[in-house]
Design a protein around this motif. Structure first.
Motif, PDB file in Angstrom:
ATOM      1  N   LEU A 154       0.827  -1.204   0.000  1.00 56.23           N
ATOM      2  CA  LEU A 154       0.000   0.000   0.000  1.00 56.23           C
ATOM      3  C   LEU A 154       0.864   1.259   0.000  1.00 56.23           C
ATOM      4  CD1 LEU A 154      -2.654  -1.060   2.668  1.00 56.23           C
ATOM      5  CD2 LEU A 154      -2.944  -1.063   0.191  1.00 56.23           C
ATOM      6  N   LYS A 155       0.424   2.250  -0.742  1.00 55.28           N
ATOM      7  CA  LYS A 155       1.128   3.530  -0.745  1.00 55.28           C
ATOM      8  C   LYS A 155       0.872   4.298   0.542  1.00 55.28           C
ATOM      9  CE  LYS A 155       0.893   3.993  -5.782  1.00 55.28           C
ATOM     10  NZ  LYS A 155       0.355   4.798  -6.906  1.00 55.28           N
ATOM     11  N   GLN A 156      -0.328   4.120   1.092  1.00 57.38           N
ATOM     12  CA  GLN A 156      -0.712   4.805   2.324  1.00 57.38           C
ATOM     13  C   GLN A 156      -1.606   3.889   3.140  1.00 57.38           C
ATOM     14  OE1 GLN A 156      -2.975   8.356   1.676  1.00 57.38           O
ATOM     15  NE2 GLN A 156      -3.182   8.832   3.851  1.00 57.38           N
ATOM     16  N   ILE A 157      -1.357   3.856   4.442  1.00 53.46           N
ATOM     17  CA  ILE A 157      -2.191   3.038   5.335  1.00 53.46           C
ATOM     18  C   ILE A 157      -3.056   3.972   6.165  1.00 53.46           C
ATOM     19  CG2 ILE A 157      -2.234   1.340   7.190  1.00 53.46           C
ATOM     20  CD1 ILE A 157       0.539   0.413   6.251  1.00 53.46           C
ATOM     21  N   ARG A 158      -4.353   3.871   5.992  1.00 51.26           N
ATOM     22  CA  ARG A 158      -5.287   4.717   6.721  1.00 51.26           C
ATOM     23  C   ARG A 158      -5.805   3.968   7.946  1.00 51.26           C
ATOM     24  NH1 ARG A 158      -5.954   5.061   1.306  1.00 51.26           N
ATOM     25  NH2 ARG A 158      -6.097   7.109   0.319  1.00 51.26           N
ATOM     26  N   ARG A 159      -5.872   4.655   9.062  1.00 52.27           N
ATOM     27  CA  ARG A 159      -6.452   4.090  10.278  1.00 52.27           C
ATOM     28  C   ARG A 159      -7.789   4.776  10.542  1.00 52.27           C
ATOM     29  NH1 ARG A 159      -3.128  -0.299  10.609  1.00 52.27           N
ATOM     30  NH2 ARG A 159      -0.945   0.374  10.483  1.00 52.27           N
ATOM     31  N   PHE A 160      -8.640   4.109  11.290  1.00 54.23           N
ATOM     32  CA  PHE A 160      -9.981   4.620  11.495  1.00 54.23           C
ATOM     33  C   PHE A 160     -10.381   4.539  12.969  1.00 54.23           C
ATOM     34  CE2 PHE A 160      -9.541   2.538   7.382  1.00 54.23           C
ATOM     35  CZ  PHE A 160      -9.855   3.573   6.507  1.00 54.23           C
ATOM     36  N   GLY A 161     -11.276   5.442  13.371  1.00 53.48           N
ATOM     37  CA  GLY A 161     -11.871   5.395  14.696  1.00 53.48           C
ATOM     38  C   GLY A 161     -10.878   5.473  15.834  1.00 53.48           C
ATOM     39  N   LEU A 162     -11.100   4.630  16.831  1.00 51.58           N
ATOM     40  CA  LEU A 162     -10.273   4.617  18.034  1.00 51.58           C
ATOM     41  C   LEU A 162      -8.813   4.266  17.712  1.00 51.58           C
ATOM     42  CD1 LEU A 162     -10.409   4.987  21.121  1.00 51.58           C
ATOM     43  CD2 LEU A 162     -10.836   2.520  21.304  1.00 51.58           C
ATOM     44  N   LYS A 163      -8.632   3.381  16.741  1.00 51.53           N
ATOM     45  CA  LYS A 163      -7.268   2.992  16.357  1.00 51.53           C
ATOM     46  C   LYS A 163      -6.506   4.187  15.793  1.00 51.53           C
ATOM     47  CE  LYS A 163      -4.847  -0.923  14.400  1.00 51.53           C
ATOM     48  NZ  LYS A 163      -4.982  -2.250  13.737  1.00 51.53           N
ATOM     49  N   LYS A 164      -7.188   5.019  15.017  1.00 48.92           N
ATOM     50  CA  LYS A 164      -6.549   6.220  14.473  1.00 48.92           C
ATOM     51  C   LYS A 164      -6.177   7.183  15.602  1.00 48.92           C
ATOM     52  CE  LYS A 164      -7.191   9.970  11.131  1.00 48.92           C
ATOM     53  NZ  LYS A 164      -6.654  10.997  12.062  1.00 48.92           N
ATOM     54  N   TRP A 165      -7.062   7.312  16.589  1.00 54.34           N
ATOM     55  CA  TRP A 165      -6.801   8.202  17.723  1.00 54.34           C
ATOM     56  C   TRP A 165      -5.528   7.782  18.440  1.00 54.34           C
ATOM     57  CZ3 TRP A 165      -6.239   8.079  23.008  1.00 54.34           C
ATOM     58  CH2 TRP A 165      -6.395   9.290  23.694  1.00 54.34           C
ATOM     59  N   PHE A 166      -5.355   6.480  18.650  1.00 55.32           N
ATOM     60  CA  PHE A 166      -4.146   5.968  19.301  1.00 55.32           C
ATOM     61  C   PHE A 166      -2.917   6.140  18.403  1.00 55.32           C
ATOM     62  CE2 PHE A 166      -6.946   3.966  22.340  1.00 55.32           C
ATOM     63  CZ  PHE A 166      -6.173   3.866  23.487  1.00 55.32           C
ATOM     64  N   MET A 167      -3.050   5.861  17.094  1.00 58.06           N
ATOM     65  CA  MET A 167      -1.922   5.973  16.173  1.00 58.06           C
ATOM     66  C   MET A 167      -1.437   7.412  16.076  1.00 58.06           C
ATOM     67  SD  MET A 167      -0.877   3.058  15.011  1.00 58.06           S
ATOM     68  CE  MET A 167       0.117   3.582  13.619  1.00 58.06           C
ATOM     69  N   ASP A 168      -2.359   8.369  16.141  1.00 52.42           N
ATOM     70  CA  ASP A 168      -1.978   9.778  16.111  1.00 52.42           C
ATOM     71  C   ASP A 168      -1.135  10.165  17.319  1.00 52.42           C
ATOM     72  OD1 ASP A 168      -3.303  10.131  13.738  1.00 52.42           O
ATOM     73  OD2 ASP A 168      -5.128  10.973  14.646  1.00 52.42           O
TER      74      ASP A 168
END
Length: 228
Positions: A154-168
């Protein structure tokens, strides 16, 4: 530059994302209290790894004879040492083939056998232990040989929801060995033996299903963007 400053500088430069429990072990315990004293002592990381060759049979002994509080404590000692040896090896440039293999051997044996010993000690069905072992190893197999391979495409991996909040915030949301060992310790302390097998199995199954769905969403988004 003295050893203290050298190690602190390398710590500041490392920005690797971590699981929350891994962060507690590696950053708040190992780096804050153990890394510099261990480095100054001159002890080789392999010697630190070798300590777990004694700790994990000791944990199994405590479980078998129902000393669950001691087992829970020494599981945490094992977890701390498991992070300390690798961290020490990286920061003192003493990574070795035998150290890596010994660490992997300890983990592969301990993480599987511990559930068998809990089932035997509590006269539970051995199939409960096998359920956890299958879920845990299938999770690792799919993550290593399928998910990692596909994510690299993948060129870019997008995270969503709670997982994105933690990854940020530089945290990985999911189950890792640190969370698994902490859960085992907690359930041993409270005597929730049967629930332990179902909860950990569920955690591994849920995590791998979520990660597969996340991968498919990312693949579909990339395909959509490619054809637009």
């Amino acid at each position: 530059m003295d050893l203290d400053e050298k190690l602190k500088k390398r710590q500041r430069l490392e920005t690797k994302s971590m699981y929350p429990i891994e962060y507690i072990y590696r950053i708040l315990i190992v780096r804050k209290f153990l890394l510099i004293p261990l480095a100054k002592s001159g002890i080789h990381p392999v010697a630190v790894t070798a300590v777990n060759c004694i700790i994990f049979p000791l944990v199994l002994f405590f479980i078998y004879y129902h000393y669950y509080t001691l087992a829970a404590i020494f599981i945490q000692v094992y977890a701390i040492i498991d992070h300390a040896d690798g961290t020490l090896a990286r920061y003192t440039d003493k990574k070795t083939w035998i150290g890596s293999r010994l660490d992997r051997f300890n983990d592969n044996v301990f993480f599987n056998v511990i559930f068998i010993f809990i089932a035997i000690a509590e006269n539970l069905s051995i199939y409960l232990a096998l359920m956890v072992i299958v879920c845990m190893n299938l999770h690792g197999f799919i993550a290593m040989f399928y998910l990692q391979k596909e994510l690299r495409k993948l060129k870019q991996i997008r995270r969503f929801g709670l997982k994105k909040w933690f990854m940020d915030r530089n945290f990985i949301l999911g189950i890792d060995c640190s969370l698994m060992l902490s859960t085992v310790s907690l359930f041993l302390l409270f005597g929730w033996f049967k629930a332990l097998f179902f909860i950990i199995s569920f955690m591994y199954v849920f995590d791998i299903i979520y990660r597969i769905i996340e991968l498919k969403v990312n693949q579909n988004l990339e395909k959509k963007e490619h054809y637009e």
